[in-house]
Design a protein around this motif. Structure first.
Motif, PDB file in Angstrom:
ATOM      1  N   TYR A  14     -51.569  68.518  17.082  1.00  6.07           N
ATOM      2  CA  TYR A  14     -50.726  68.562  18.279  1.00  6.07           C
ATOM      3  C   TYR A  14     -51.506  68.110  19.511  1.00  6.07           C
ATOM      4  O   TYR A  14     -50.959  67.435  20.381  1.00  6.07           O
ATOM      5  N   ILE A  15     -52.799  68.436  19.577  1.00  6.52           N
ATOM      6  CA  ILE A  15     -53.617  67.987  20.708  1.00  6.52           C
ATOM      7  C   ILE A  15     -53.812  66.477  20.636  1.00  6.52           C
ATOM      8  O   ILE A  15     -53.724  65.787  21.660  1.00  6.52           O
ATOM      9  N   GLN A  16     -54.036  65.954  19.441  1.00  4.85           N
ATOM     10  CA  GLN A  16     -54.186  64.508  19.291  1.00  4.85           C
ATOM     11  C   GLN A  16     -52.908  63.785  19.710  1.00  4.85           C
ATOM     12  O   GLN A  16     -52.968  62.752  20.391  1.00  4.85           O
ATOM     13  N   ILE A  17     -51.761  64.302  19.310  1.00  5.28           N
ATOM     14  CA  ILE A  17     -50.481  63.694  19.709  1.00  5.28           C
ATOM     15  C   ILE A  17     -50.344  63.732  21.223  1.00  5.28           C
ATOM     16  O   ILE A  17     -49.997  62.730  21.857  1.00  5.28           O
ATOM     17  N   THR A  18     -50.632  64.880  21.817  1.00  5.65           N
ATOM     18  CA  THR A  18     -50.551  65.036  23.269  1.00  5.65           C
ATOM     19  C   THR A  18     -51.451  64.029  23.976  1.00  5.65           C
ATOM     20  O   THR A  18     -51.032  63.360  24.928  1.00  5.65           O
ATOM     21  N   GLU A  19     -52.676  63.893  23.502  1.00  2.36           N
ATOM     22  CA  GLU A  19     -53.622  62.960  24.118  1.00  2.36           C
ATOM     23  C   GLU A  19     -53.190  61.512  23.947  1.00  2.36           C
ATOM     24  O   GLU A  19     -53.299  60.706  24.880  1.00  2.36           O
ATOM     25  N   GLU A  20     -52.692  61.160  22.772  1.00  2.00           N
ATOM     26  CA  GLU A  20     -52.255  59.776  22.523  1.00  2.00           C
ATOM     27  C   GLU A  20     -51.068  59.398  23.412  1.00  2.00           C
ATOM     28  O   GLU A  20     -51.019  58.304  23.949  1.00  2.00           O
ATOM     29  N   ILE A  21     -50.127  60.318  23.573  1.00  2.00           N
ATOM     30  CA  ILE A  21     -48.971  60.040  24.429  1.00  2.00           C
ATOM     31  C   ILE A  21     -49.409  59.948  25.888  1.00  2.00           C
ATOM     32  O   ILE A  21     -48.958  59.064  26.625  1.00  2.00           O
ATOM     33  N   THR A  22     -50.320  60.823  26.306  1.00  2.00           N
ATOM     34  CA  THR A  22     -50.838  60.777  27.676  1.00  2.00           C
ATOM     35  C   THR A  22     -51.485  59.425  27.954  1.00  2.00           C
ATOM     36  O   THR A  22     -51.232  58.803  28.996  1.00  2.00           O
ATOM     37  N   LYS A  23     -52.305  58.954  27.019  1.00  2.05           N
ATOM     38  CA  LYS A  23     -52.957  57.650  27.205  1.00  2.05           C
ATOM     39  C   LYS A  23     -51.932  56.524  27.224  1.00  2.05           C
ATOM     40  O   LYS A  23     -52.061  55.582  28.021  1.00  2.05           O
ATOM     41  N   LYS A  72     -30.682  64.140  26.168  1.00  6.20           N
ATOM     42  CA  LYS A  72     -31.426  62.880  26.223  1.00  6.20           C
ATOM     43  C   LYS A  72     -32.764  62.934  25.494  1.00  6.20           C
ATOM     44  O   LYS A  72     -33.356  61.897  25.219  1.00  6.20           O
ATOM     45  N   GLY A  73     -33.272  64.120  25.221  1.00  4.09           N
ATOM     46  CA  GLY A  73     -34.560  64.256  24.548  1.00  4.09           C
ATOM     47  C   GLY A  73     -35.714  64.201  25.523  1.00  4.09           C
ATOM     48  O   GLY A  73     -35.580  64.524  26.696  1.00  4.09           O
ATOM     49  N   ALA A  74     -36.856  63.748  25.036  1.00  5.36           N
ATOM     50  CA  ALA A  74     -38.080  63.671  25.841  1.00  5.36           C
ATOM     51  C   ALA A  74     -38.143  62.320  26.549  1.00  5.36           C
ATOM     52  O   ALA A  74     -38.023  61.271  25.914  1.00  5.36           O
ATOM     53  N   ILE A  75     -38.335  62.381  27.865  1.00  2.99           N
ATOM     54  CA  ILE A  75     -38.352  61.175  28.692  1.00  2.99           C
ATOM     55  C   ILE A  75     -39.606  61.196  29.561  1.00  2.99           C
ATOM     56  O   ILE A  75     -39.963  62.236  30.122  1.00  2.99           O
ATOM     57  N   VAL A  76     -40.271  60.044  29.682  1.00  2.00           N
ATOM     58  CA  VAL A  76     -41.468  59.946  30.512  1.00  2.00           C
ATOM     59  C   VAL A  76     -41.090  60.227  31.962  1.00  2.00           C
ATOM     60  O   VAL A  76     -40.167  59.619  32.514  1.00  2.00           O
ATOM     61  N   ALA A  77     -41.802  61.171  32.564  1.00  2.80           N
ATOM     62  CA  ALA A  77     -41.541  61.583  33.942  1.00  2.80           C
ATOM     63  C   ALA A  77     -42.272  60.673  34.926  1.00  2.80           C
ATOM     64  O   ALA A  77     -43.184  59.936  34.554  1.00  2.80           O
ATOM     65  N   SER A  78     -41.866  60.768  36.173  1.00  5.70           N
ATOM     66  CA  SER A  78     -42.612  60.105  37.239  1.00  5.70           C
ATOM     67  C   SER A  78     -43.972  60.774  37.350  1.00  5.70           C
ATOM     68  O   SER A  78     -44.185  61.862  36.824  1.00  5.70           O
ATOM     69  N   LEU A  79     -44.874  60.142  38.071  1.00 10.65           N
ATOM     70  CA  LEU A  79     -46.209  60.696  38.264  1.00 10.65           C
ATOM     71  C   LEU A  79     -46.119  62.122  38.781  1.00 10.65           C
ATOM     72  O   LEU A  79     -45.440  62.377  39.777  1.00 10.65           O
ATOM     73  N   PRO A  80     -46.781  63.061  38.116  1.00 15.33           N
ATOM     74  CA  PRO A  80     -46.740  64.447  38.596  1.00 15.33           C
ATOM     75  C   PRO A  80     -47.315  64.552  40.004  1.00 15.33           C
ATOM     76  O   PRO A  80     -48.265  63.856  40.338  1.00 15.33           O
TER      77      PRO A  80
END
Length: 129
Positions: A14-23, A72-80
């Motif tokens: 789960y951490i690897q997935i989180t990091e890959e999506i963040t990148k 709609k599911g998971a959507i990329v947000a604007s810059l936090p």
């Protein structure tokens, strides 16, 4: 979406997935307002339990990088926004640990700064446009 996961790593999936999506977001491979695959679809495509993907998506939501909507599911947000969450403070703590590990492994300050600059520049291109 292609994620580079190492199922033999000590780092949890789960951490690897989180990091890959963040990148992917930082590099512009995932655009603001772009939908990610559903939890079920992502889990099936990488061969993990759907709760693993759900945990990653929720972590990214908590960090301000994703919006999650039932329809709609998971959507990329604007810059936090700085201050909305502890992302800047957490980054500082992560960076401090990385600097310590790099120092202990024998990396010079110059080498660290050069490498850091190259990596940072690879992200700077698209997200802030």
């Amino acid at each position: 979406m292609i994620l580079n996961l190492d199922f033999n790593s000590e780092k949890s999936i789960y951490i690897q997935i989180t990091e890959e999506i963040t990148k992917a977001i930082a590099k512009g491979d995932l655009k603001i307002n772009e939908s990610l695959p559903s939890v079920r679809s992502m889990a099936e495509s990488i061969g993990v339990n759907l709760h693993t993907v759900n945990k990653s998506y929720n972590e990214l939501k908590d960090e301000g990088f994703l919006n999650i909507d039932r329809r709609k599911g998971a959507i990329v947000a604007s810059l936090p926004m700085i201050g909305e969450n502890n992302t800047k403070k957490e980054s500082m703590l992560d960076l401090e640990l990385l600097v310590a590990k790099s120092y202990l492994s024998g990396m010079s300050k110059g080498e660290f700064l050069e490498l850091s600059s190259k990596i940072f520049d690879s992200y700077e291109v698209k997200y802030h446009e």
